[in-house]
Design an enzyme around this catalytic site. Structure first.
Site, PDB file in Angstrom:
ATOM      1  N   ASP A  36     -12.470 -20.027  16.356  1.00 43.61           N
ATOM      2  CA  ASP A  36     -11.425 -19.649  15.364  1.00 43.61           C
ATOM      3  C   ASP A  36     -11.233 -20.976  14.599  1.00 43.61           C
ATOM      4  O   ASP A  36     -11.053 -20.543  13.332  1.00 43.61           O
ATOM      5  CB  ASP A  36     -10.531 -18.851  15.912  1.00 43.61           C
ATOM      6  CG  ASP A  36      -9.613 -18.004  14.854  1.00 43.61           C
ATOM      7  OD1 ASP A  36     -10.206 -17.515  14.151  1.00 43.61           O
ATOM      8  OD2 ASP A  36      -8.297 -18.230  14.859  1.00 43.61           O
ATOM      9  N   HIS A  66     -14.800 -14.698   8.705  1.00 47.89           N
ATOM     10  CA  HIS A  66     -13.974 -13.563   9.232  1.00 47.89           C
ATOM     11  C   HIS A  66     -14.268 -12.208   8.846  1.00 47.89           C
ATOM     12  O   HIS A  66     -14.207 -11.175   9.679  1.00 47.89           O
ATOM     13  CB  HIS A  66     -12.512 -13.732   8.986  1.00 47.89           C
ATOM     14  CG  HIS A  66     -11.979 -14.772   9.893  1.00 47.89           C
ATOM     15  ND1 HIS A  66     -12.116 -16.089   9.931  1.00 47.89           N
ATOM     16  CD2 HIS A  66     -10.835 -14.384  11.025  1.00 47.89           C
ATOM     17  CE1 HIS A  66     -11.223 -16.817  10.712  1.00 47.89           C
ATOM     18  NE2 HIS A  66     -10.526 -15.505  11.354  1.00 47.89           N
ATOM     19  N   HIS A  90     -16.901 -11.557  11.343  1.00 49.76           N
ATOM     20  CA  HIS A  90     -16.156 -10.978  12.663  1.00 49.76           C
ATOM     21  C   HIS A  90     -15.488  -9.573  12.658  1.00 49.76           C
ATOM     22  O   HIS A  90     -15.631  -8.690  13.461  1.00 49.76           O
ATOM     23  CB  HIS A  90     -14.920 -11.954  12.942  1.00 49.76           C
ATOM     24  CG  HIS A  90     -13.776 -11.375  13.782  1.00 49.76           C
ATOM     25  ND1 HIS A  90     -12.875 -10.500  13.221  1.00 49.76           N
ATOM     26  CD2 HIS A  90     -13.564 -11.384  14.998  1.00 49.76           C
ATOM     27  CE1 HIS A  90     -12.164  -9.903  14.315  1.00 49.76           C
ATOM     28  NE2 HIS A  90     -12.346 -10.601  15.408  1.00 49.76           N
ATOM     29  N   HIS A 114     -12.147 -12.995  19.701  1.00 52.04           N
ATOM     30  CA  HIS A 114     -12.039 -13.047  18.433  1.00 52.04           C
ATOM     31  C   HIS A 114     -12.742 -14.160  17.861  1.00 52.04           C
ATOM     32  O   HIS A 114     -13.631 -14.327  17.050  1.00 52.04           O
ATOM     33  CB  HIS A 114     -10.493 -13.193  17.955  1.00 52.04           C
ATOM     34  CG  HIS A 114     -10.278 -13.473  16.554  1.00 52.04           C
ATOM     35  ND1 HIS A 114     -10.374 -12.546  15.480  1.00 52.04           N
ATOM     36  CD2 HIS A 114     -10.183 -14.558  16.079  1.00 52.04           C
ATOM     37  CE1 HIS A 114     -10.037 -13.227  14.485  1.00 52.04           C
ATOM     38  NE2 HIS A 114      -9.802 -14.571  14.377  1.00 52.04           N
TER      39      HIS A 114
END
Length: 371
Positions: A179, A263, A266, A280
Site C-alpha cells: 500500500d 487504488h 484495488h 487491501h
C-alpha cells in the site's frame, strides 16, 4: 471529478500530521497522563476482538477515564458508522478511541467526525497509513468499496506500540509495504505534467520517494526480523514508513498525493468474490503494476517484479484469483466508474486499455519465467 492539469491556482488543504504522534515501546502506559493533560474524561473505545487481545498486554491497568468498549462488526460501512456515532453521542463522551487495523481506525475516524468528537488511534497493524491520514474508506456491508471521505480535521492523537505490530502476522506488514509503495507511483502519476508544483506537493513527493526507497532497501530484512520476533531498526523503519511517511504524502499533497490508478484497480478487485480474503495492500500492490502497464512503463515493472517475488507480493492474475476474461472485463469496468481515482491521471483510459495492461503484465511475467 474535475480535471487538475495545467492549473496554476491550485487549492490544497494541508493536514500534514496528527496533533500528537508517538511510536515507542510502552507508549500506552502514558495514555492516562496524555488524556488528563487534554481534559479527556470519557471515552468510546471501538476495537476488533483480535486487536484488543493483541493490545491487552500493553494496556494500562488503571484507567482514569470513564471508558465504554464496543466491538465493531468487521467493516467500515455507513450502517456501522451510524451505530458508533449514535453511541458516542448518547454516552456524551469526550473522545473516540480506535484500536485495530485500517477498517477499525477508519470507523473510529468517521464516527468521531459525525459525532464531533476528538479521535485517538492506536494501530495494531502497519498494513496501511490509516492511523495517520484524516480519511476513511467506506465499504458496503458485503465489503465492496463504495467511497472515501476526507475529514476537515486531522486525528487528535496517534499512539503506536511497535511490539503489538511486531506480534501480528507478517502478512499485514507486507500488505502495508504494498500500500505504501503505491504512494510514489500514484502521486508521481497525478503531478506528472503539471506546469506548477506547489511546495507542499513537493514535500509530499519527497515523502513518497523516501518511503519507496526505504521499502525497497529494508522490507526484506524487516520481514525476516518480524518472523523472528526481533524489533530491529528495519522493522521500526518499515512500521513508520507505512504509517508516518505514507500518511504524509496525502497530508501534504491533498488530492495530488492520495490515490490514482493503483487504488482504482484495488477497488475494482473488491467486486470479485475470489479476492475477498486478500488484504487491501495486496490488491493495491497488484494495482501498481497494472497502472505502470497502462503508462507503458515496462522498465519499472521489470525492476519491481524481483522485489515482489522476494517478499511475496501478488503480481499476476493467478495470485489474485482472477478467473478468466469475465473477471478481467469486470475489473476494467469497475476501475473506470466516474468516481474512481484513475481519472486523476493525465491520460484517459478505456476498458480496452485496462484489459490490455493486465494482458501485458501477464506477458512480461511469462517471458521473465521462460528467460
Amino acid at each position: 471529478m474535475s480535471t487538475i492539469w495545467g492549473v496554476r491556482n491550485i487549492s490544497i488543504r494541508i493536514q500534514g500530521a496528527p496533533s500528537f504522534y508517538k511510536c515507542k515501546e510502552d507508549i500506552l502506559q502514558e495514555l492516562s497522563v496524555l488524556l488528563k493533560e487534554r481534559d479527556i474524561g470519557s471515552l468510546l473505545i471501538i476495537h476488533g476482538e483480535k486487536s484488543f487481545q493483541a493490545i491487552k498486554p500493553y494496556w494500562p491497568e488503571r484507567e482514569e477515564a470513564n471508558a465504554t468498549y464496543v466491538a465493531y462488526s468487521g467493516i467500515c460501512s455507513e450502517s456501522e458508522i451510524k451505530r458508533c456515532k449514535e453511541l458516542a453521542e448518547s454516552l456524551h463522551v469526550d473522545a473516540v478511541i480506535g484500536i485495530g487495523g485500517g477498517k477499525v481506525l477508519d470507523l473510529a475516524k468517521a464516527a468521531g467526525h459525525e459525532a464531533k468528537k476528538d479521535v485517538i488511534l492506536i494501530p495494531t497493524l502497519a498494513s496501511t497509513c490509516a492511523a495517520w491520514t484524516p480519511l476513511s474508506v467506506i465499504y458496503d456491508d458485503e465489503g465492496r468499496f463504495q467511497t472515501y471521505t476526507v475529514f476537515p480535521r486531522s486525528t487528535y492523537m496517534v499512539l503506536v506500540e511497535p511490539r503489538v505490530i511486531l506480534g501480528a502476522p507478517s502478512r499485514y506488514l507486507k500488505a502495508g509495504i504494498g500500500d505504501t509503495l503505491a504512494k510514489w507511483y500514484e502521486a508521481n502519476a497525478i503531478v506528472h505534467g503539471l506546469d506548477y508544483i506547489p511546495l507542499p506537493v513537493e514535500v509530499a513527493l519527497h515523502a513518497a520517494k523516501l518511503s519507496r526507497n526505504r521499502l525497497l532497501e529494508e522490507s526484506h530484512q524487516a520481514l525476516i526480523d518480524c518472523e523472528a520476533g526481533n524489533l530491529s531498526p528495519s522493522v521500526l523503519t518499515i512500521i513508520e514508513a507505512n504509517i508516518l511517511l505514507g500518511g504524509m504524502v496525502g497530508g501534504f499533497g491533498d488530492e495530488y498525493g492520495r490515490v490514482a490508478g493503483a487504488h482504482s484497480i484495488h477497488n475494482a478487485l473488491t467486486h470479485l468474490p475470489g479476492t475477498t480474503e486478500l488484504l487491501h495492500g495486496e490488491k493495491v500492490a497488484y494495482g501498481i503494476l497494472v497502472q505502470l502497464a497502462l503508462e507503458g512503463n515496462e522498465e519499472e515493472i521489470t525492476s519491481l517484479l524481483p522485489f515482489y517475488r522476494q517478499i511475496g507480493l501478488p503480481s499476476s492474475c493467478r495470485d489474485l484469483h482472477i478467473q478468466g476474461r469475465d473477471d478481467i472485463h469486470l475489473i476494467a469496468e469497475k476501475a473506470l466508474l466516474p468516481h474512481e481515482s484513475i481519472h486523476f491521471m493525465k491520460n484517459k483510459f478505456t476498458q480496452q486499455d485496462i484489459v490490455a495492461a493486465i494482458a501485458k503484465l501477464e506477458t512480461l511475467q511469462k517471458g521473465e519465467r521462460e528467460a
